[in-house]
Design a protein around this motif. Structure first.
Motif, PDB file in Angstrom:
ATOM      1  N   THR A  74       0.801  -1.222   0.000  1.00  0.00           N
ATOM      2  CA  THR A  74       0.000   0.000   0.000  1.00  0.00           C
ATOM      3  C   THR A  74       0.836   1.274   0.000  1.00  0.00           C
ATOM      4  OG1 THR A  74      -0.170  -0.251   2.399  1.00  0.00           O
ATOM      5  CG2 THR A  74      -2.025  -1.037   1.084  1.00  0.00           C
ATOM      6  N   ASP A  75       2.135   1.156   0.273  1.00  0.00           N
ATOM      7  CA  ASP A  75       2.970   2.363   0.231  1.00  0.00           C
ATOM      8  C   ASP A  75       3.556   2.593  -1.161  1.00  0.00           C
ATOM      9  OD1 ASP A  75       4.609   0.158   0.299  1.00  0.00           O
ATOM     10  OD2 ASP A  75       6.131   1.081   1.589  1.00  0.00           O
ATOM     11  N   LYS A  76       3.135   1.768  -2.132  1.00  0.00           N
ATOM     12  CA  LYS A  76       3.603   1.918  -3.500  1.00  0.00           C
ATOM     13  C   LYS A  76       2.404   2.077  -4.424  1.00  0.00           C
ATOM     14  CE  LYS A  76       7.756  -0.855  -2.676  1.00  0.00           C
ATOM     15  NZ  LYS A  76       8.549  -2.040  -3.108  1.00  0.00           N
ATOM     16  N   GLN A  77       2.672   2.453  -5.669  1.00  0.00           N
ATOM     17  CA  GLN A  77       1.611   2.643  -6.639  1.00  0.00           C
ATOM     18  C   GLN A  77       2.010   2.006  -7.965  1.00  0.00           C
ATOM     19  OE1 GLN A  77       1.785   6.938  -6.361  1.00  0.00           O
ATOM     20  NE2 GLN A  77      -0.202   7.021  -5.305  1.00  0.00           N
ATOM     21  N   TYR A  78       0.996   1.692  -8.764  1.00  0.00           N
ATOM     22  CA  TYR A  78       1.269   1.180 -10.100  1.00  0.00           C
ATOM     23  C   TYR A  78       1.317   2.355 -11.071  1.00  0.00           C
ATOM     24  CZ  TYR A  78       0.510  -3.742  -8.891  1.00  0.00           C
ATOM     25  OH  TYR A  78       0.616  -5.008  -8.376  1.00  0.00           O
ATOM     26  N   CYS A 110      -7.788  -2.987  -7.965  1.00  0.00           N
ATOM     27  CA  CYS A 110      -6.430  -2.778  -7.471  1.00  0.00           C
ATOM     28  C   CYS A 110      -6.481  -2.107  -6.101  1.00  0.00           C
ATOM     29  CB  CYS A 110      -5.654  -1.914  -8.455  1.00  0.00           C
ATOM     30  SG  CYS A 110      -3.902  -1.762  -8.063  1.00  0.00           S
ATOM     31  N   ASN A 111      -5.582  -2.497  -5.216  1.00  0.00           N
ATOM     32  CA  ASN A 111      -5.584  -1.922  -3.869  1.00  0.00           C
ATOM     33  C   ASN A 111      -4.748  -0.645  -3.767  1.00  0.00           C
ATOM     34  OD1 ASN A 111      -3.115  -3.277  -4.133  1.00  0.00           O
ATOM     35  ND2 ASN A 111      -2.957  -3.619  -1.929  1.00  0.00           N
ATOM     36  N   THR A 112      -4.184  -0.207  -4.902  1.00  0.00           N
ATOM     37  CA  THR A 112      -3.449   1.057  -4.916  1.00  0.00           C
ATOM     38  C   THR A 112      -3.921   1.896  -6.100  1.00  0.00           C
ATOM     39  OG1 THR A 112      -1.655   0.343  -6.363  1.00  0.00           O
ATOM     40  CG2 THR A 112      -1.412  -0.147  -4.030  1.00  0.00           C
ATOM     41  N   ASP A 113      -3.509   3.137  -6.121  1.00  0.00           N
ATOM     42  CA  ASP A 113      -3.824   3.998  -7.258  1.00  0.00           C
ATOM     43  C   ASP A 113      -2.961   3.630  -8.458  1.00  0.00           C
ATOM     44  OD1 ASP A 113      -5.759   5.689  -6.035  1.00  0.00           O
ATOM     45  OD2 ASP A 113      -4.147   6.735  -4.965  1.00  0.00           O
ATOM     46  N   ILE A 114      -3.425   4.038  -9.629  1.00  0.00           N
ATOM     47  CA  ILE A 114      -2.616   3.993 -10.841  1.00  0.00           C
ATOM     48  C   ILE A 114      -2.245   5.434 -11.178  1.00  0.00           C
ATOM     49  CG2 ILE A 114      -2.617   3.461 -13.308  1.00  0.00           C
ATOM     50  CD1 ILE A 114      -4.448   1.120 -12.715  1.00  0.00           C
ATOM     51  N   VAL A 115      -0.980   5.675 -11.397  1.00  0.00           N
ATOM     52  CA  VAL A 115      -0.521   7.051 -11.586  1.00  0.00           C
ATOM     53  C   VAL A 115       0.258   7.194 -12.892  1.00  0.00           C
ATOM     54  CG1 VAL A 115      -0.399   7.459  -9.095  1.00  0.00           C
ATOM     55  CG2 VAL A 115       1.629   6.626 -10.313  1.00  0.00           C
ATOM     56  N   ASN A 116       0.296   8.430 -13.365  1.00  0.00           N
ATOM     57  CA  ASN A 116       1.135   8.784 -14.505  1.00  0.00           C
ATOM     58  C   ASN A 116       1.813  10.106 -14.179  1.00  0.00           C
ATOM     59  OD1 ASN A 116       2.299   8.667 -17.065  1.00  0.00           O
ATOM     60  ND2 ASN A 116       0.590   9.769 -18.016  1.00  0.00           N
ATOM     61  N   LEU A 168      -8.985  -3.026   0.451  1.00  0.00           N
ATOM     62  CA  LEU A 168      -8.332  -4.116   1.177  1.00  0.00           C
ATOM     63  C   LEU A 168      -6.818  -3.967   1.118  1.00  0.00           C
ATOM     64  CD1 LEU A 168     -10.506  -7.115  -0.072  1.00  0.00           C
ATOM     65  CD2 LEU A 168     -10.640  -5.978   2.151  1.00  0.00           C
ATOM     66  N   SER A 169      -6.170  -4.133   2.244  1.00  0.00           N
ATOM     67  CA  SER A 169      -4.714  -4.062   2.277  1.00  0.00           C
ATOM     68  C   SER A 169      -4.119  -5.409   1.880  1.00  0.00           C
ATOM     69  CB  SER A 169      -4.228  -3.667   3.668  1.00  0.00           C
ATOM     70  OG  SER A 169      -4.575  -4.662   4.619  1.00  0.00           O
ATOM     71  N   THR A 170      -2.834  -5.421   1.588  1.00  0.00           N
ATOM     72  CA  THR A 170      -2.191  -6.652   1.145  1.00  0.00           C
ATOM     73  C   THR A 170      -2.109  -7.686   2.260  1.00  0.00           C
ATOM     74  OG1 THR A 170      -0.856  -5.345  -0.380  1.00  0.00           O
ATOM     75  CG2 THR A 170      -0.129  -7.592   0.040  1.00  0.00           C
ATOM     76  N   LYS A 171      -1.763  -7.251   3.457  1.00  0.00           N
ATOM     77  CA  LYS A 171      -1.533  -8.196   4.546  1.00  0.00           C
ATOM     78  C   LYS A 171      -2.750  -8.395   5.452  1.00  0.00           C
ATOM     79  CE  LYS A 171       3.465  -7.402   4.753  1.00  0.00           C
ATOM     80  NZ  LYS A 171       4.622  -6.971   5.588  1.00  0.00           N
ATOM     81  N   GLY A 172      -3.520  -7.341   5.677  1.00  0.00           N
ATOM     82  CA  GLY A 172      -4.600  -7.458   6.657  1.00  0.00           C
ATOM     83  C   GLY A 172      -5.974  -7.639   6.063  1.00  0.00           C
ATOM     84  N   HIS A 173      -6.033  -8.032   4.772  1.00  0.00           N
ATOM     85  CA  HIS A 173      -7.319  -8.060   4.066  1.00  0.00           C
ATOM     86  C   HIS A 173      -8.342  -9.002   4.691  1.00  0.00           C
ATOM     87  CE1 HIS A 173      -6.196 -11.890   2.152  1.00  0.00           C
ATOM     88  NE2 HIS A 173      -4.988 -11.360   2.035  1.00  0.00           N
TER      89      HIS A 173
END
Length: 355
Positions: A74-78, A110-116, A168-173
């Motif tokens: 969750t501290d990263k983005q696609y 996706c559990n994160t944002d998509i950025v450009n 949903l988070s990656t670990k605590g979903h």
């Protein structure tokens, strides 16, 4: 070709490597979909066609919802570059094309944002790409799809394609969706016991997990077999929930007080059987329900014989069960059977004799 035939024909679209290397967030998202579509007639398929699929009216399918699920810390983005390079929307679009006009929704979850260039592309949690088709970033997705399929960009129809931002988070979903599910059930029954809610959740979650892991025979082309091995029907989900809400157990201390159980040893024995009965109410509910019906007839006899005190009813009914020898052996152990009688008598008095 009917949607039923399309589902049978387009099998094994998920690669085996994804199954082996999966994160269970797919199951947690499926639990969210169960809550979302609860009132609808559907079958939910795990790791078949896409990560998660909803089939409307499964007996004679009328619509299909496709969910491709991506996860990242969750501290990263696609980045949009990654999304296009890895062909996320291209693959989803190609897959959806197999079902033509029957696709109700095809979503990239996706559990994160998509950025450009460090700017978020999708502003909302649920974004229809067709509504923002003039956006420069969406045009890049359209071009990628058109190039992949060798069609013109004007032919690309994104009206049923979505980007969904998962909460949903990656670990605590799993813990997160369990909490959401408890709140969902509390709306159905504000008096619901947390232990009952957790039992219901575990049963459904474990079944979805089993369906996700099942390796379907590559030659299977029968939709009923597909549903059985890879799917969970909405009526089965509702049966588990309805059973749980209907057979909630009173607090053990309430039973001890009503039936004058004062021995610490007996309290301990009954408490151990308490959780066993709760699980049996789901996993072996048909046998247990028939057993309870027999017990209720004995409770009727006790009440008609003017036995009004709970301890007296317990003694009378237990003797009848032992003498009649018509209680399944799996339920005949003394403390288990007595606790089942106490629960039935309590329900008879406070909740109606037929439950």
């Amino acid at each position: 070709m009917s949607l039923r035939e399309q589902i049978e024909l387009n099998k094994n679209d998920i690669s085996g490597s994804r199954t082996k290397n999966r994160l269970t967030v797919q199951i947690s998202y499926a639990m969210q979909l169960i809550m979302e579509y609860y009132s609808m007639d559907y079958a939910i398929l795990m790791d078949y066609i896409e990560d998660v699929v909803i089939i409307e009216n499964p007996e004679e399918p009328t619509g299909i919802h496709l969910y491709q699920i991506k996860t990242k810390s969750t501290d990263k983005q696609y980045s949009l570059t990654t999304v296009i390079k890895d062909e996320w929307f291209q693959k989803l679009y190609k897959n959806a094309q197999k079902y033509a006009d029957n696709v109700s929704e095809a979503a990239l979850v996706c559990n994160t944002d998509i950025v450009n260039r460090n700017k978020t592309i999708f502003a909302n949690e649920h974004n229809c790409l067709g509504d923002i088709k003039d956006n420069a970033n969406i045009k890049k997705i359209v071009k990628a799809i058109a190039d992949d399929l060798n069609i013109s960009e004007e032919e690309v129809d994104l009206s049923k394609f979505y980007f969904v931002k998962s909460n949903l988070s990656t670990k605590g979903h799993k813990d997160e969706v369990e909490h959401q599910f408890e709140n969902f059930l509390l709306k159905e029954d504000p008096e619901l016991q947390i232990t009952t809610a957790r039992t219901i959740f575990k049963i459904i979650y474990d079944e979805l997990d089993e369906k996700f892991n099942w390796e379907l025979d590559e030659n299977c082309s029968d939709i009923n077999e597909i549903y059985k091995k890879k799917g969970l029907a909405s009526n089965s989900v509702r049966d588990v929930i309805t059973t749980g809400l209907a057979v909630q157990l009173p607090d053990a201390n309430q039973l001890f007080e009503k039936f004058q159980i004062k021995s610490v040893r007996e309290m301990r024995e009954y408490s151990q059987r308490y959780s066993m009965i709760k699980m049996d109410m789901f996993s072996r509910k048909e046998v247990l329900i028939n057993t309870k019906k027999q017990i209720v007839t004995y409770i009727d006899d006790a009440v008609n014989s003017e036995l009004d005190a709970f301890p007296a009813i317990l003694g009378f009914v237990y003797e009848k069960c032992v003498e009649g020898a018509n209680i399944p052996s799996s339920y005949s152990e003394e403390y288990y059977l007595k606790l089942l009688i106490m629960l039935s008598a309590y329900k008879y008095c406070y909740g109606g004799g037929s439950n």
